[in-house]
Motif scaffolding. Structure first.
Motif, PDB file in Angstrom:
ATOM      1  N   HIS A  18     -24.254  50.691  47.684  1.00 18.96           N
ATOM      2  CA  HIS A  18     -23.226  50.904  46.660  1.00 18.96           C
ATOM      3  C   HIS A  18     -23.724  50.257  45.366  1.00 18.96           C
ATOM      4  CE1 HIS A  18     -19.453  50.425  44.480  1.00 18.96           C
ATOM      5  NE2 HIS A  18     -18.967  51.383  45.267  1.00 18.96           N
ATOM      6  N   PRO A  19     -23.464  50.884  44.214  1.00 21.31           N
ATOM      7  CA  PRO A  19     -23.927  50.302  42.938  1.00 21.31           C
ATOM      8  C   PRO A  19     -23.455  48.858  42.718  1.00 21.31           C
ATOM      9  CG  PRO A  19     -23.140  52.534  42.593  1.00 21.31           C
ATOM     10  CD  PRO A  19     -22.831  52.184  44.019  1.00 21.31           C
ATOM     11  N   LEU A  20     -22.255  48.524  43.197  1.00 24.07           N
ATOM     12  CA  LEU A  20     -21.764  47.150  43.054  1.00 24.07           C
ATOM     13  C   LEU A  20     -22.619  46.174  43.877  1.00 24.07           C
ATOM     14  CD1 LEU A  20     -19.563  45.622  41.560  1.00 24.07           C
ATOM     15  CD2 LEU A  20     -18.083  45.945  43.548  1.00 24.07           C
TER      16      LEU A  20
END
Length: 186
Positions: A18-20
């Motif tokens: 996930h980008p986070l």
């Protein structure tokens, strides 16, 4: 069985992060990490020896035993232990180290990576008195990366659960274990 030998082969097995998750690694200590470290009574440190073998060692003390000197610097005293000095010798040979900070009852973990140096400055040693005992040296870490780990591993292990505490009677004392190991290796 197929041996995975490349990043590409490994990446084919997993979804992209996930980008986070990718962006949560930062290059300094921010307010939440500082607050967590100041309340942590326990850390695990990882160092690497000359042969490239990793060494992992526990460290503990009163909450805040690892001091935040500034957003880029941590420090902790090396208090007397077994005097093997594995981690300290490793840091002389290879200053890169990792730390995992934990707080009993809290699932999240703070991970810090950086480069360490060993110090015997009088003023720095004075900041780390424990009772009447002054340390022989202080380890300073120049923080290179920091991130909060999600609590999945702690939750899966039920590490802080009173219902999963183990009765120690299945295991002999540490002294007995070491005596048996030394005797059996002769």
């Amino acid at each position: 069985m197929t041996k995975i030998v490349s990043h590409e082969a490994l990446n084919q097995l997993y979804d992209a992060p996930h980008p986070l998750a990718e962006s949560k690694e930062i290059m300094h200590l921010e307010e939440h990490a500082i607050h967590f470290i100041k309340h942590s009574p326990y850390a695990v440190i990882a160092t690497t020896d000359k042969a490239g073998f990793n060494d992992v060692s526990p460290r503990g003390g009163e909450p805040g035993f690892v001091k935040v000197l500034d957003p880029h610097t941590l420090a902790f005293a090396d208090m007397s232990g077994n005097n093997r000095l594995d981690s300290l010798r490793n840091l002389i040979d290879n200053p890169k180290m990792g730390l995992l900070f934990m707080i009993p009852g809290i699932g999240e973990i703070v991970r810090v990576q950086g480069s360490a140096t060993l110090h015997t400055d009088e003023a720095l040693l004075d900041r780390f008195y424990e009772g009447q005992k002054r340390p022989k040296l202080v380890v300073k870490i120049n923080v290179e990366t920091t991130l909060f780990h999600c609590p999945k591993a702690i939750a899966f292990a039920k590490l802080w659960s009173d219902d999963h505490k183990v009765d120690r009677t299945f295991l002999p004392s540490l002294l007995k274990i070491i005596q048996d190991q030394v005797t059996s290796s002769i």
